[in-house]
Scaffold this active site. Structure first.
Site, mmCIF file in Angstrom:
data_model
loop_
_atom_site.group_PDB
_atom_site.id
_atom_site.type_symbol
_atom_site.label_atom_id
_atom_site.label_comp_id
_atom_site.label_asym_id
_atom_site.label_seq_id
_atom_site.Cartn_x
_atom_site.Cartn_y
_atom_site.Cartn_z
ATOM 1 N N LYS A 49 1.535 -0.106 7.616
ATOM 2 C CA LYS A 49 0.489 -0.979 8.147
ATOM 3 C C LYS A 49 0.678 -1.229 9.641
ATOM 4 C CE LYS A 49 -2.449 -1.943 4.984
ATOM 5 N NZ LYS A 49 -3.724 -1.198 5.052
ATOM 6 N N TYR A 95 5.156 -0.453 2.893
ATOM 7 C CA TYR A 95 3.828 -0.977 3.230
ATOM 8 C C TYR A 95 3.812 -1.538 4.663
ATOM 9 C CZ TYR A 95 -0.398 -3.857 2.479
ATOM 10 O OH TYR A 95 -1.635 -4.447 2.561
ATOM 11 N N SER A 137 -1.627 -5.161 8.387
ATOM 12 C CA SER A 137 -1.290 -6.294 7.525
ATOM 13 C C SER A 137 -0.221 -7.135 8.206
ATOM 14 C CB SER A 137 -0.750 -5.782 6.189
ATOM 15 O OG SER A 137 -0.158 -6.852 5.482
HETATM 16 P P1 NAI Z 1 -7.973 -3.464 -3.399
HETATM 17 O O1 NAI Z 1 -6.881 -2.888 -4.233
HETATM 18 O O2 NAI Z 1 -8.979 -4.324 -4.062
HETATM 19 O O3 NAI Z 1 -8.759 -2.348 -2.595
HETATM 20 C C1 NAI Z 1 -8.220 -1.128 -2.196
HETATM 21 C C2 NAI Z 1 -9.151 -0.033 -2.636
HETATM 22 O O4 NAI Z 1 -8.679 1.214 -2.129
HETATM 23 C C3 NAI Z 1 -9.213 0.106 -4.164
HETATM 24 O O5 NAI Z 1 -10.562 0.010 -4.587
HETATM 25 C C4 NAI Z 1 -8.617 1.472 -4.445
HETATM 26 O O6 NAI Z 1 -9.204 2.136 -5.550
HETATM 27 C C5 NAI Z 1 -8.874 2.196 -3.143
HETATM 28 N N1 NAI Z 1 -7.929 3.293 -2.922
HETATM 29 C C6 NAI Z 1 -6.598 3.285 -3.134
HETATM 30 N N2 NAI Z 1 -6.065 4.466 -2.814
HETATM 31 C C7 NAI Z 1 -7.080 5.244 -2.357
HETATM 32 C C8 NAI Z 1 -7.159 6.568 -1.865
HETATM 33 N N3 NAI Z 1 -6.069 7.326 -1.765
HETATM 34 N N4 NAI Z 1 -8.353 7.037 -1.470
HETATM 35 C C9 NAI Z 1 -9.482 6.286 -1.587
HETATM 36 N N5 NAI Z 1 -9.469 5.013 -2.059
HETATM 37 C C10 NAI Z 1 -8.280 4.502 -2.436
HETATM 38 O O7 NAI Z 1 -7.240 -4.292 -2.230
HETATM 39 P P2 NAI Z 1 -7.813 -5.121 -0.986
HETATM 40 O O8 NAI Z 1 -7.070 -6.370 -0.921
HETATM 41 O O9 NAI Z 1 -9.285 -5.137 -0.983
HETATM 42 O O10 NAI Z 1 -7.264 -4.220 0.227
HETATM 43 C C11 NAI Z 1 -8.075 -3.562 1.180
HETATM 44 C C12 NAI Z 1 -7.212 -3.197 2.369
HETATM 45 O O11 NAI Z 1 -6.764 -4.369 3.023
HETATM 46 C C13 NAI Z 1 -5.962 -2.404 1.988
HETATM 47 O O12 NAI Z 1 -5.700 -1.445 2.997
HETATM 48 C C14 NAI Z 1 -4.892 -3.465 1.998
HETATM 49 O O13 NAI Z 1 -3.614 -2.920 2.181
HETATM 50 C C15 NAI Z 1 -5.357 -4.327 3.141
HETATM 51 N N6 NAI Z 1 -4.844 -5.682 3.137
HETATM 52 C C16 NAI Z 1 -5.291 -6.600 2.241
HETATM 53 C C17 NAI Z 1 -4.819 -7.882 2.283
HETATM 54 C C18 NAI Z 1 -5.351 -8.939 1.403
HETATM 55 O O14 NAI Z 1 -4.994 -10.120 1.585
HETATM 56 N N7 NAI Z 1 -6.211 -8.619 0.430
HETATM 57 C C19 NAI Z 1 -3.759 -8.281 3.220
HETATM 58 C C20 NAI Z 1 -3.417 -7.272 4.160
HETATM 59 C C21 NAI Z 1 -3.930 -6.022 4.104
#
Ligand code: NAI
Length: 302
Positions: free
Chosen positions: A170, A166, A153
């Protein structure tokens, strides 16, 4: 320039019940991959579990004629990692692609960053990437094929207020990738890292509503799908991706200042040469520690 396809490939996408992971899973399946949709179905801060997020994504894939299976393990334990990979092996016999995407957020200014908030975020992002990759790695080695995507990130690569846990977790993806790219090289395992930007439940409150449509997860997915394909020969790359923008990010080193060690080096030598030490001009990319050390040794020995 042919179509990019994933026919016959088996992919694991962690945290694929919503947001970016869901989009990756749908896209990979539409390109012909058989997909393990992992999601423990908890809240954004990592609390709770058990909702049917993964099942819903599997249903969508199957309804479109694709192949997918759900897994509900948390990524942050060795046992969970093993089970996620076992789901792929039991259902499809191998694992070719792993997208480490699962993530949680627990914002706190550092003064309030207690051990639980630190540990939980580091566990899901950093240990989670280890646990699932560690379980998948032997299968990829055995088949001399692997495509791994890690999720970093900008919060860690460049910094963001309130994200000490975080950001640290990351940014660690880059160190992890830099070693995997070397150890995976002779087994045709390519590892790359993305720093995405997309509207999801994790980010929608940070982003002005008028930009939500420009930042759909679907605009991140094509790059991730390419990194997962056989067409992609790149390894060790970091990519900023979101809203139709795609750019390489790299850790580089500048020429700096080298002083002969035939006399003591004083603090004043540092002060007097700090501008040169600190200069960002003429950066160079190194593909490994060995390459970097050769350059430094050459300067030291001159
Ligand atoms: P989101 O919250 O929609 O998706 C994350 C998913 O991971 C959720 O569905 C959640 O249930 C699942 N999850 C959480 N803990 C878990 C575990 N221990 N085991 C299995 N599944 C688990 O968020 P998003 O935005 O789709 O994020 C996806 C990835 O991208 C994450 O790693 C986030 O940190 C990263 N990210 C996202 C950004 C953005 O702009 N959306 C920016 C930078 C990084």
């Amino acid at each position: 320039m042919g179509e990019v396809r994933l026919d016959g490939k088996v992919a694991i996408v962690t945290g694929a019940g919503g947001g970016l992971g869901r989009s990756y899973a749908l896209s990979l399946a539409s390109m012909g991959a058989k997909v393990v949709v992992n999601d423990l179905g908890g809240a954004m801060d990592g609390s709770g579990s058990g909702s049917d997020m993964a099942d819903k994504v599997v249903d969508v894939i199957k309804a479109s004629g694709g192949e997918a299976v759900a897994n509900y393990d948390g990524v942050e334990t060795v046992e969970g990692g093993k089970n996620i990979v076992k789901t792929a092996i039991d259902a499809f016999g191998k694992v070719d692609i792993l997208i480490n995407n699962a993530g949680i957020l627990r914002d706190k200014t550092f003064v309030n960053m207690d051990e639980q908030n630190w540990d939980m975020v580091v566990a899901v992002h950093m240990k989670g990437a280890y646990c699932v990759t560690y379980a998948a790695w032997p299968y990829m080695r055995e088949n001399s094929y692997g495509r791994i995507v890690l999720t970093a990130s900008a919060a860690g690569l460049f910094g963001n207020f309130g994200h000490a846990n975080y950001g640290a977790a990351k940014a660690s993806m880059v160190g992890f990738m830099n070693v995997l790219k070397l150890e995976g090289a002779k087994y045709n395992i390519k590892t790359n890292t993305i720093a995405p930007m997309a509207t999801s439940r994790m980010t929608e409150s940070y982003m002005p509503p008028e930009i939500h449509d420009k930042l759909k997860p679907e605009f991140v997915t094509p790059l991730v799908a390419y990194l997962c394909s056989e067409d992609c020969e790149e390894t060790g790359g970091i990519y900023s991706v979101g809203g139709g923008h795609f750019a390489r990010i790299a850790l580089m080193e500048c020429p700096g200042y080298t002083q002969a060690v035939d006399k003591d080096i004083t603090v004043e030598d540092i002060k007097n040469n700090f501008e040169e030490i600190n200069s960002l001009e003429n950066m160079k990319y190194y593909a490994s520690l060995s390459e970097e050390n050769v350059d430094i040794m050459t300067k030291i020995m001159e």
